[in-house]
Enzyme design. Structure first.
Site, short mmCIF file in Angstrom:
data_model
loop_
_atom_site.label_atom_id
_atom_site.label_comp_id
_atom_site.label_asym_id
_atom_site.label_seq_id
_atom_site.Cartn_x
_atom_site.Cartn_y
_atom_site.Cartn_z
CD GLU A 15 -2.96 -1.09 2.30
OE1 GLU A 15 -2.96 -0.13 3.08
OE2 GLU A 15 -3.79 -2.02 2.39
CD GLU A 45 -3.40 -5.74 3.94
OE1 GLU A 45 -4.26 -4.89 4.32
OE2 GLU A 45 -2.18 -5.59 4.08
O1 IFM Z 1 -3.84 -3.10 9.20
C1 IFM Z 1 -3.85 -2.56 7.93
C2 IFM Z 1 -2.72 -3.11 7.10
O2 IFM Z 1 -1.49 -2.91 7.72
C3 IFM Z 1 -2.69 -2.44 5.75
N1 IFM Z 1 -3.98 -2.50 5.12
C4 IFM Z 1 -5.13 -2.12 5.88
C5 IFM Z 1 -5.14 -2.84 7.21
C6 IFM Z 1 -6.39 -2.43 8.02
O3 IFM Z 1 -6.38 -1.06 8.27
#
Ligand code: IFM
Length: 513
Positions: free
Chosen positions: A220, A404
């Protein structure tokens, strides 16, 4: 690939080509703004084309990867062990008022010491893969650039623990925890940080090049650039949109350099980048221009350079919805050859999907779907289908992984009773299966997160795990959603509807057969 029917007004490349004003870049700049992260205001929801899941379980392809994800700073703890030096997150969390509950990355989920137990847990859930990140500060603790074998040895032990249980590693090289010594030298505002990252990445490829892993260069980069360098709500806590724009370019350059080093190293496995992407819906489809610019800022500013070798011309500037940095300065950061490097061919794109956003004609982000306990997260499972089909249409021929996806519990208290997460997974799995059946090359899914952990500026007040962690005792307790996930993995299929009676009672052979 059929036209995506839902939501009708979502931004795609086709919208961009037709939107009046798309492509315009303001000469004016709004440099050094210090804005709060956008807080959506409610508006009418986009009108979905109804989609009903079939009454039978939806099956996933044979070989589909089911995993769960974490990151080093969020789960490891042991911040001073084996020569590790502080990262920007150690520094940031130590500053008063930065973390909601005043907590730090100690003890987190103590995974630095409990990785064997956690590997057992993964095996008990039937996970085929585990996504974790390497702490740069453990591998290269100081500005001398010397590799610390203690850090390397730790991750070798983690990889061995996974291999012993038949779990494939998915390894992120950078999940926001920049070593403080790199920040002290200028961090992502400096071009040279891309070179330092390439050196660190090379050390990892040399150390673990024998491992059949899915590598991710960056996690990210958008959030790290915007929330960490523009809004100041994440480490390193800077508040400048121009610095954020530099952080975008230099992170992407670092990504490209690392991919080049990966190919040169001859390491086994594959490499990609993890981008958090978000479908953007104009609340007035007749006036999509600002939403087009938000789509550029949120999605295409990262997708286009990495996959097409160009920056979009509508992401940065002074118009509503843009990253309000100086476009001339941003362009000036780009040296000859940078975009070729950034577009080094990838083996997969790692997609992180949490939800959607609406944008009104004035460029303001609006609420178009229910939020989770994280106010920024607007939950819309159909948005996942929309995103995946858009990626397959606009950036064809690259395999996709969802690396994710998840929601936090409603309460900060420890609980294993998480029906909302269970339903979130069921509906998102259905949309993933739907996308696959429509031709999207989706190869895997990782739940965020394996464990409750340190949720950045929220500290320990938001629990995202499928496994609850009592941070006092470090006891692990699988939540109901973990049981549901284990059943889905065993069946390689998602059940049709409300499922409480299905949990634990599924006969995998009957469903898969
Ligand atoms: O916890 C985070 C992760 O580190 C990166 N993506 C979003 C998740 C939830 O906020």
């Amino acid at each position: 690939m059929p036209d995506t029917p839902f939501p009708r007004a979502v931004i795609t490349r086709r919208t961009l080509l037709t939107a009046a004003g798309a492509g315009a870049v303001a000469a004016a700049l709004a440099a050094c703004t210090a804005d709060a992260p956008p807080v959506p205001t409610p508006t009418a929801a986009p009108s979905p084309t109804p989609w009903s899941p079939p009454s039978e379980p939806m099956r996933f392809p044979t070989g589909f990867t089911w995993g769960a994800a974490t990151s080093a700073f969020q789960v490891e703890g042991s911040l001073a062990a084996d020569g590790r030096t502080p990262s920007v997150w150690d520094t940031f969390a130590a500053r008063a008022g930065t973390i909601r509950d005043g907590s730090t990355g100690e003890p987190a989920a103590d995974q630095y010491r409990r990785y064997e137990e956690d590997a057992d847990l993964m095996a008990s859930l039937g996970l085929g893969a585990y996504r974790f990140s390497i702490s740069w500060s453990r591998v290269v603790p100081t500005s001398t650039g010397t590799i610390d074998s203690r850090g390397v040895d730790h991750y070798r032990r983690v990889i061995d623990a996974l291999a012993g249980r038949g779990i494939r590693p998915a390894i992120t090289l950078f999940h926001w925890d920049l070593p403080q010594w790199v920040q002290d030298a200028g961090g992502w505002i400096r071009r040279e940080t891309a070179d330092l990252f390439a050196e660190y990445a090379t050390a990892c490829f040399e150390a673990f090049g024998d491992v059949d892993a899915d590598w991710m260069t960056l996690n990210e980069p958008k959030t790290h650039a915007y929330v960490g360098h523009w809004y100041g709500a994440h480490a390193p806590g800077l508040r400048s949109s121009d610095v954020a724009a530099a952080a975008v370019h230099h992170q992407l350059l670092a990504h490209g350099r690392a991919v080049e080093r990966f190919r040169l190293s001859g390491a086994a496995g594959r490499i990609g980048i993890a981008l958090n992407l978000i479908p953007v819906y104009p609340t007035d489809p007749a006036q999509p221009e600002a939403a087009v610019r938000v789509d550029a800022r949120e999605n295409r500013l990262f997708l286009d350079p990495v996959l097409l070798g160009t920056y979009p011309d509508d992401a940065v500037g002074g118009e509503a919805g843009q990253l309000p940095a100086d476009p001339v300065t941003f362009t000036g950061l780009q040296k000859s050859g940078d975009l070729e490097t950034i577009a080094a061919p990838l083996d997969f794109l790692a997609v992180q999907y949490y939800g959607v956003t609406g944008v009104n004609p004035g460029g303001r982000e609006t609420q178009v779907a229910p939020t989770s306990a994280a106010p920024w997260q607007q939950v819309l499972p159909e948005g996942l289908y929309d995103l995946l089909t858009r990626l397959a249409a606009d950036y064809p021929a690259i395999p996709l992984l969802i690396t994710e996806n998840g929601i936090p519990d409603r309460s900060p208290a420890v609980t294993v009773d998480d029906p909302e997460r269970l339903e979130f997974f069921r509906t998102h799995f259905q949309q993933a299966a739907r996308a696959i059946s429509d031709g999207v090359p989706l190869e895997g899914y990782y739940a965020w997160s394996l464990l409750d952990n340190f949720e950045w500026a929220e500290g320990y007040t938001q629990r995202w795990g499928i496994v609850a962690v009592d941070f006092e005792t470090q006891e692990r307790m699988p939540k109901r959603s973990a049981g549901f996930y284990a059943d889905v993995i065993a069946a390689n299929a998602v059940p049709p509807a409300k499922h409480t009676s299905w949990i634990g009672s599924i006969n995998p052979r009957a469903v898969a057969g």
